[in-house]
Design a protein around this motif. Sequence first.
Motif, PDB file in Angstrom:
ATOM      1  N   ARG A   7       0.838  -1.193   0.000  1.00 49.91           N
ATOM      2  CA  ARG A   7       0.000   0.000   0.000  1.00 49.91           C
ATOM      3  C   ARG A   7       0.881   1.254   0.000  1.00 49.91           C
ATOM      4  N   LYS A   8       0.442   2.242  -0.722  1.00 47.32           N
ATOM      5  CA  LYS A   8       1.134   3.527  -0.728  1.00 47.32           C
ATOM      6  C   LYS A   8       0.543   4.375   0.394  1.00 47.32           C
ATOM      7  N   LEU A   9       1.263   4.467   1.498  1.00 52.54           N
ATOM      8  CA  LEU A   9       0.816   5.238   2.649  1.00 52.54           C
ATOM      9  C   LEU A   9       1.416   6.637   2.550  1.00 52.54           C
ATOM     10  N   THR A  10       0.645   7.549   1.982  1.00 53.08           N
ATOM     11  CA  THR A  10       1.149   8.897   1.719  1.00 53.08           C
ATOM     12  C   THR A  10       1.572   9.605   2.992  1.00 53.08           C
ATOM     13  N   SER A  11       0.841   9.376   4.072  1.00 57.96           N
ATOM     14  CA  SER A  11       1.131  10.079   5.325  1.00 57.96           C
ATOM     15  C   SER A  11       2.504   9.731   5.876  1.00 57.96           C
ATOM     16  N   LEU A  12       3.031   8.550   5.528  1.00 56.76           N
ATOM     17  CA  LEU A  12       4.358   8.183   6.023  1.00 56.76           C
ATOM     18  C   LEU A  12       5.447   9.003   5.345  1.00 56.76           C
ATOM     19  N   ASP A  13       5.191   9.475   4.124  1.00 58.01           N
ATOM     20  CA  ASP A  13       6.121  10.432   3.507  1.00 58.01           C
ATOM     21  C   ASP A  13       6.124  11.730   4.294  1.00 58.01           C
ATOM     22  N   GLY A  14       4.943  12.103   4.808  1.00 57.62           N
ATOM     23  CA  GLY A  14       4.868  13.288   5.654  1.00 57.62           C
ATOM     24  C   GLY A  14       5.625  13.104   6.950  1.00 57.62           C
ATOM     25  N   VAL A  15       5.515  11.916   7.546  1.00 58.59           N
ATOM     26  CA  VAL A  15       6.265  11.620   8.769  1.00 58.59           C
ATOM     27  C   VAL A  15       7.764  11.679   8.489  1.00 58.59           C
ATOM     28  N   ARG A  16       8.169  11.121   7.362  1.00 57.73           N
ATOM     29  CA  ARG A  16       9.589  11.174   6.980  1.00 57.73           C
ATOM     30  C   ARG A  16      10.033  12.621   6.764  1.00 57.73           C
ATOM     31  N   GLY A  17       9.155  13.427   6.200  1.00 61.74           N
ATOM     32  CA  GLY A  17       9.469  14.841   6.014  1.00 61.74           C
ATOM     33  C   GLY A  17       9.671  15.553   7.339  1.00 61.74           C
ATOM     34  N   LEU A  18       8.831  15.267   8.327  1.00 62.02           N
ATOM     35  CA  LEU A  18       8.990  15.871   9.649  1.00 62.02           C
ATOM     36  C   LEU A  18      10.319  15.462  10.269  1.00 62.02           C
ATOM     37  N   ALA A  19      10.708  14.208  10.081  1.00 60.13           N
ATOM     38  CA  ALA A  19      11.954  13.709  10.658  1.00 60.13           C
ATOM     39  C   ALA A  19      13.163  14.441  10.083  1.00 60.13           C
ATOM     40  N   ILE A  20      13.212  14.590   8.767  1.00 63.23           N
ATOM     41  CA  ILE A  20      14.393  15.226   8.176  1.00 63.23           C
ATOM     42  C   ILE A  20      14.401  16.724   8.454  1.00 63.23           C
ATOM     43  N   ILE A  21      13.236  17.361   8.528  1.00 59.81           N
ATOM     44  CA  ILE A  21      13.184  18.777   8.882  1.00 59.81           C
ATOM     45  C   ILE A  21      13.750  18.984  10.279  1.00 59.81           C
ATOM     46  N   ALA A  22      13.381  18.104  11.213  1.00 61.06           N
ATOM     47  CA  ALA A  22      13.889  18.212  12.585  1.00 61.06           C
ATOM     48  C   ALA A  22      15.410  18.089  12.613  1.00 61.06           C
ATOM     49  N   VAL A  23      15.962  17.140  11.866  1.00 59.26           N
ATOM     50  CA  VAL A  23      17.410  16.927  11.855  1.00 59.26           C
ATOM     51  C   VAL A  23      18.143  18.128  11.263  1.00 59.26           C
ATOM     52  N   VAL A  24      17.640  18.655  10.146  1.00 61.30           N
ATOM     53  CA  VAL A  24      18.285  19.801   9.510  1.00 61.30           C
ATOM     54  C   VAL A  24      18.220  21.024  10.412  1.00 61.30           C
ATOM     55  N   PHE A  25      17.058  21.257  11.032  1.00 55.56           N
ATOM     56  CA  PHE A  25      16.923  22.404  11.934  1.00 55.56           C
ATOM     57  C   PHE A  25      17.844  22.273  13.140  1.00 55.56           C
ATOM     58  N   TYR A  26      18.058  21.037  13.589  1.00 55.42           N
ATOM     59  CA  TYR A  26      18.983  20.812  14.703  1.00 55.42           C
ATOM     60  C   TYR A  26      20.391  21.259  14.331  1.00 55.42           C
ATOM     61  N   HIS A  27      20.823  20.889  13.147  1.00 54.84           N
ATOM     62  CA  HIS A  27      22.166  21.264  12.718  1.00 54.84           C
ATOM     63  C   HIS A  27      22.277  22.750  12.375  1.00 54.84           C
ATOM     64  N   LEU A  28      21.142  23.389  12.090  1.00 55.01           N
ATOM     65  CA  LEU A  28      21.142  24.824  11.823  1.00 55.01           C
ATOM     66  C   LEU A  28      21.077  25.657  13.102  1.00 55.01           C
ATOM     67  N   SER A  29      20.618  25.053  14.196  1.00 52.39           N
ATOM     68  CA  SER A  29      20.313  25.827  15.407  1.00 52.39           C
ATOM     69  C   SER A  29      21.528  26.563  15.965  1.00 52.39           C
ATOM     70  N   ASN A  30      22.717  25.978  15.814  1.00 55.23           N
ATOM     71  CA  ASN A  30      23.919  26.622  16.359  1.00 55.23           C
ATOM     72  C   ASN A  30      24.311  27.880  15.595  1.00 55.23           C
ATOM     73  N   SER A  31      23.801  28.033  14.379  1.00 53.67           N
ATOM     74  CA  SER A  31      24.182  29.198  13.576  1.00 53.67           C
ATOM     75  C   SER A  31      23.185  30.347  13.717  1.00 53.67           C
ATOM     76  N   LEU A  32      22.098  30.131  14.457  1.00 50.41           N
ATOM     77  CA  LEU A  32      21.072  31.162  14.598  1.00 50.41           C
ATOM     78  C   LEU A  32      21.392  32.082  15.769  1.00 50.41           C
ATOM     79  N   VAL A  33      21.117  33.357  15.583  1.00 46.32           N
ATOM     80  CA  VAL A  33      21.393  34.362  16.609  1.00 46.32           C
ATOM     81  C   VAL A  33      20.140  34.566  17.461  1.00 46.32           C
ATOM     82  N   ILE A  34      20.296  34.484  18.767  1.00 41.31           N
ATOM     83  CA  ILE A  34      19.171  34.698  19.680  1.00 41.31           C
ATOM     84  C   ILE A  34      18.994  36.198  19.901  1.00 41.31           C
TER      85      ILE A  34
END
Length: 378
Positions: A7-34
């Motif tokens: 079965r093509k579970l479209t929502s799991l692509d969305g879950v995968r998208g949330l996972a990679i967004i979280a990882v990228v934002f984590y690696h970007l967080s140190n470069s952001l100015v508070i």
Amino acid sequence: MVPWSSRKLTSLDGVRGLAIIAVVFYHLSNSLVIMGPLTRFLCHTFSFGWAGVDLFFVLSGFLITGILLDTRPAENYFSSFYARRALRIFPLAYAFLLFGFTFFPRWVSPQAMPLDADRWVYFCYLTNWLFLWKGKVGRTVLGHFWTLAVEEQFYLVWPLCVRVLRARVLLPVMLATEAAVIAGRWWWVAIHGASTALAWATISRMDGLLLGAVVAIVVRRYTVPGPLVNALPWICGAGLICFPAVIDRRNEAAIQTAGLPILAILFAGLVLYAALTDRQPVWPQRFLCWKRLTNVGKYAYGIYVYHPVILYFRATFLGTWEWPWFSYLGAVATCAIVYFVAKLSYLCFERYLLAFKDRFAPRYAVQPVAARCGVETR
């Protein structure tokens, strides 16, 4: 009945998208100015983005175990699985490693490159054991390959377990293994303290893979009550919101003893909900099936492979911005570049190799119902 893995579970692509967004934002967080309360909150939230790796593990455990369960009767069970897995993972990873070890030394500082003596570890998918072998390893532009190593080591033996153990025995074995993993981590932290070696070792970071596999069995063998299914997004959402308040990100002992299993359980609940309600007219599914989010999920593997080195070049050649808001504009631009590179990689390289997966489709002495009905099995 159509097997779950077909079965093509479209929502799991969305879950995968949330996972990679979280990882990228984590690696970007140190470069952001508070600059105030809002940006402080954003940076604090992004600092927990490392948990996206555990969401990847749960999703991977669910999908891969599901494929193994559905293809158990296949005559080419092992060769089909390993060949198709290799076509998905190895071409991009090895092409990136070969390019990196050849050209990165010209542009990347020696401190950000693996030692020449350690190169073989990356090609053999043993990166996650470097900390245990050496005690200390510097951060490199290829350090993120440790998660791929964890998965490949797990799936080296997992197909045999699924094939040998009966379905009714497999679930208790997985739950007992997860209990042993949790107990082992508690013992290690109590005796030796928290360490990166413990967080990276396959035998102590299997929580997500195991609980994802549990979900794969649950959706195939059990009926989950409707009220519980409807409550899952609220329970998991509340748990994830409260997680940063309960677990201090600077307390590695708390993360490794309590944090990892809590995250695995919450993410398993999210994947279970996404699978059982896929494309239903409810607001969580509308979000998970949002086209832009699922597109990010589609190219998540490439985004994961490419983003650390792109972030490194951004920091090296552009440095820090004098105007603080430029750090956020730069982060947005970097995300766009990473997405474009990953999409280009998929369209121009990966998808042509993925087309060969059909040559290694499972073969059955007696075709399953799905195959007789014209439904593709994979």
